[in-house]
Each structure stands twice: as C-alpha cells, then as structure tokens.
Enzyme design. Structure first.
Site, mmCIF file in Angstrom:
data_model
loop_
_atom_site.group_PDB
_atom_site.id
_atom_site.type_symbol
_atom_site.label_atom_id
_atom_site.label_comp_id
_atom_site.label_asym_id
_atom_site.label_seq_id
_atom_site.Cartn_x
_atom_site.Cartn_y
_atom_site.Cartn_z
ATOM 1 N N SER A 152 -6.521 -2.354 1.644
ATOM 2 C CA SER A 152 -6.843 -1.696 0.377
ATOM 3 C C SER A 152 -7.330 -2.674 -0.691
ATOM 4 O O SER A 152 -7.175 -2.420 -1.884
ATOM 5 C CB SER A 152 -5.643 -0.894 -0.164
ATOM 6 O OG SER A 152 -5.362 0.189 0.701
ATOM 7 N N ARG B 266 -11.699 2.741 10.831
ATOM 8 C CA ARG B 266 -12.805 2.616 9.888
ATOM 9 C C ARG B 266 -13.216 1.162 9.819
ATOM 10 O O ARG B 266 -12.384 0.272 9.597
ATOM 11 C CB ARG B 266 -12.391 3.105 8.500
ATOM 12 C CG ARG B 266 -13.565 3.377 7.569
ATOM 13 C CD ARG B 266 -13.134 3.505 6.120
ATOM 14 N NE ARG B 266 -12.829 2.190 5.548
ATOM 15 C CZ ARG B 266 -11.684 1.902 4.940
ATOM 16 N NH1 ARG B 266 -10.715 2.790 4.867
ATOM 17 N NH2 ARG B 266 -11.504 0.695 4.427
ATOM 18 N N GLY C 153 -7.117 5.286 4.939
ATOM 19 C CA GLY C 153 -6.595 6.199 3.940
ATOM 20 C C GLY C 153 -6.984 7.639 4.206
ATOM 21 O O GLY C 153 -8.042 7.929 4.771
ATOM 22 N N ASN D 35 -9.980 -1.091 9.874
ATOM 23 C CA ASN D 35 -8.709 -0.489 9.467
ATOM 24 C C ASN D 35 -8.293 0.528 10.520
ATOM 25 O O ASN D 35 -9.035 1.465 10.812
ATOM 26 C CB ASN D 35 -8.876 0.216 8.120
ATOM 27 C CG ASN D 35 -9.268 -0.743 7.021
ATOM 28 O OD1 ASN D 35 -8.419 -1.316 6.356
ATOM 29 N ND2 ASN D 35 -10.564 -0.939 6.822
ATOM 30 N N ASP E 108 -15.607 -1.782 8.053
ATOM 31 C CA ASP E 108 -16.319 -2.099 6.823
ATOM 32 C C ASP E 108 -17.359 -3.179 7.090
ATOM 33 O O ASP E 108 -17.063 -4.208 7.741
ATOM 34 C CB ASP E 108 -15.332 -2.574 5.752
ATOM 35 C CG ASP E 108 -14.323 -1.482 5.387
ATOM 36 O OD1 ASP E 108 -14.674 -0.290 5.526
ATOM 37 O OD2 ASP E 108 -13.197 -1.822 4.980
ATOM 38 N N TYR F 129 -9.514 3.972 -4.917
ATOM 39 C CA TYR F 129 -8.507 5.022 -5.087
ATOM 40 C C TYR F 129 -8.422 5.647 -6.475
ATOM 41 O O TYR F 129 -7.843 6.719 -6.623
ATOM 42 C CB TYR F 129 -7.131 4.465 -4.718
ATOM 43 C CG TYR F 129 -7.056 3.963 -3.296
ATOM 44 C CD1 TYR F 129 -7.166 4.845 -2.223
ATOM 45 C CD2 TYR F 129 -6.907 2.610 -3.026
ATOM 46 C CE1 TYR F 129 -7.106 4.381 -0.916
ATOM 47 C CE2 TYR F 129 -6.846 2.149 -1.721
ATOM 48 C CZ TYR F 129 -6.951 3.033 -0.673
ATOM 49 O OH TYR F 129 -6.897 2.581 0.618
ATOM 50 N N GLU G 257 -14.057 -6.056 8.294
ATOM 51 C CA GLU G 257 -12.750 -5.780 8.872
ATOM 52 C C GLU G 257 -12.724 -4.384 9.473
ATOM 53 O O GLU G 257 -13.621 -3.567 9.224
ATOM 54 C CB GLU G 257 -11.643 -5.910 7.826
ATOM 55 C CG GLU G 257 -11.752 -4.935 6.674
ATOM 56 C CD GLU G 257 -10.639 -5.129 5.655
ATOM 57 O OE1 GLU G 257 -9.553 -4.553 5.857
ATOM 58 O OE2 GLU G 257 -10.863 -5.840 4.654
ATOM 59 N N GLU H 157 0.815 -1.214 0.000
ATOM 60 C CA GLU H 157 0.000 0.000 0.000
ATOM 61 C C GLU H 157 0.854 1.272 0.000
ATOM 62 O O GLU H 157 0.377 2.347 0.364
ATOM 63 C CB GLU H 157 -0.932 -0.002 1.207
ATOM 64 C CG GLU H 157 -1.918 -1.147 1.210
ATOM 65 C CD GLU H 157 -2.813 -1.143 2.430
ATOM 66 O OE1 GLU H 157 -3.731 -0.308 2.492
ATOM 67 O OE2 GLU H 157 -2.595 -1.967 3.328
#
Length: 319
Positions: free
Chosen positions: A159, A264, A285, A281, A266, A225, A279, A31
């Site tokens: 990612s 964050r 990002g 994070n 998901d 992205y 998951e 990443e």
C-alpha cells in the site's frame, strides 16, 4: 495465462458448496485499516450471495478461533505482513483449511520486494535497478551509482506505506531512516519517469489493464485509498500491441513467482515505451477505491461475482 473469458472467470458453484467460510481480515500490519474495509466488503458480498460466511478480525486469539469454529475454507483479505507473506497460508495448511489466493512460497516471495526483483532479474524480466540501504554511506554510494531521483521502499510493506521519492542525498538519508521504522530491510530503486499501470489476474487469466494518473509525486497511500483526484483509465490508453505486451509481461511476472488464484501486478512505462515491473500483490485491496474490482467490472464481473470467483479456487485448487 490464457485469453480472457468471462465464462471461465465466473463461478458456477452453488453457495452451499463452499460450506462455512471464514473471512480473515484486519490483523496488526500497517495495512490494517485497508484490510478492515476490504474484509467487510468481501463478507457482505458473500452473505449477499447466500454463502454461509462469517468474519474474523485476526488477533492474538486466531488459532483458538480457527480451531474452535467449524470452518470449511478461508477467504484471506489480510493485507501485508501476517496475511500476505505466507505465514497465514502456512498456518491454514497445517490446520487443513483450504484458502484463497497463492500458496506459502509465492505469497512469501511476492511480499518480499527484494527477492521478487532478484527472481525477475535472474529471468531477464525488466525491473528497475535497485540497491539495499543499511547506512548513510549506502545512501551516498547508491545516489552516485543509480543516480537521482530514486524511490525508497520498505522491502516487506504494501500500500506504498513508508515509500518516498527522493531527489537529493539528504532526502534519501531521511527517507531511508523513515522506511527503517517500518522494516529492517529497506531498498531503493531507480525512478522510472512515465505512466503507471496495474494488471489484475484472476483464475489464470489477465484482466484489462488500468492506467493510473495522480497529481501526487507517485501513486502513494493517499492516492490509492483516500484521494478523489486519482485518475483510472480503462481502456488503458495503450495501443493494442502495447497493451498485449503489458499483459504478457504481467503474466510472466506472476508465473515467475508461482502466483495463483488472483493478484495485481504494478508496472511503469518509461519515455521510450518500455515496461518495468515494480511488484506483485497477492492479496490486493477490495475497497471502493481498489483496482482489482475495477478491472473485474471492465471484464464483465460485478463485485459479488469477483468475490465468488476468487473463493471458487479454494474449492478447485485446494478443496
């Protein structure tokens, strides 16, 4: 986690109170490119706010840089291994440098998708059924046990790198082999058909959830992205009751792992309206396509305020 309060989220500390701040970004994970963009955005925001900040593109000379520079605290914007998995957090603790985000254990757990699911499962939190793949025979057996389609994931990447949706045993074997080039441990989980949501948390509070839409088969690296056709729904489109249930679930998911500072989560929603955790994070990002800045704006914080709020926890939690 508490109800949303912009006054609580905001940072009221003077820029000089942070001292000299090292923004850690780049690194050598898969990443890296995303981390470079995130790091530059964070560094620009700190400098614009009057913080004495400088950047370190993390490489082989990191220990020398950390030991040789005057550093009062570190802002970690390293995505993936080496920055999000507890190793950087452990190094900074050994050096006595306060840092942003979750601690060593929570970072390591959240980066490990398999251990994360095991913890959630043990606590009765909803997460799709899963298996670990180590051979073609595992692929054949798992396709029968869990059914198709499935989603294949390297256990320690972020990612959506190395991930693939598969609809046949042949595709599953090929996806497992590809994911194995990123990680020695590959997992597969049941495919949940329905909308995806992401829920950011900041300083003990849950930010407005974001509903995601993409013409891709799932919210992959390109959709995250690069693509211009990804849809972001704020408000999420959920009923008030469903949105609250989603926020409560995301808070429970983070608490189960010991996540702190910012993160964050998901989540998928199936056809019956049930939510399923994917998951967490712990270093999300911070690019122009990123979701945490988007959620922060919906909560009343601009990018600079968000960055300062994240940094403030390095004073109040580990200062």
């Amino acid at each position: 986690m508490t109800d949303l309060s912009v006054s609580t989220l905001s940072c009221n500390l003077a820029p000089e109170s942070f001292g000299r701040v090292a923004v850690l970004f780049g690194g050598n994970s898969a990443e890296r490119e995303v981390s470079l963009k995130s790091g530059r955005a964070v560094l620009d925001a700190l400098l614009g706010a009057g913080v004495d900040a400088f950047g370190i593109d993390v490489g082989a000379d990191l220990l020398q840089r950390l030991s040789g520079e005057k550093i009062d605290r570190a802002f970690i914007v390293l995505h993936g291994r080496g920055g999000e998995d507890g190793s950087m957090q452990g190094l900074l603790e050994c050096l006595g440098i306060p840092y942003t985000g979750s601690g060593v254990l929570a970072s390591a757990l959240a980066m490990d998708k398999l251990r994360t699911k095991q913890i959630w499962h043990s606590l009765g939190l909803p997460t799709p059924l899963y298996a670990v793949l180590a051979s073609e025979d595992d692929c054949i057996f798992t396709a029968t046990e869990l059914g198709l389609p499935l989603i294949v994931k390297p256990a320690h990447e972020g990612s959506s790198i190395g991930m693939a949706k598969v609809s046949s045993v042949e595709e599953l074997i090929a996806a497992w082999k590809n994911a194995s080039t990123y990680d020695s441990q590959v997992m597969v989980e049941q495919w949940i058909e329905g909308p995806e949501f992401t829920v950011a948390s900041l300083r003990g509070q849950v930010l407005p959830p974001i509903g995601l839409g993409t013409p891709h088969s799932f919210y992959d690296y390109e959709a995250k992205y690069l693509a211009d056709d990804t849809q972001y729904r704020i408000p999420s489109g959920l009923s008030e009751a469903s949105e609250q249930a989603l926020k409560d679930l995301a808070a429970s998911a983070c608490q189960a792992l010991g996540v702190s500072g910012w993160a964050r989560t998901d989540v998928m929603q199936d056809a019956e309206g049930r939510f399923w955790l994917l998951e967490v994070n712990t270093v999300p990002g911070m690019t122009d396509h990123s979701l945490v800045p988007m959620a922060a704006r919906a909560a009343g914080l601009d990018f600079q305020q968000l960055v300062l709020a994240i940094l403030a926890d390095s004073v109040q939690v580990r200062g």
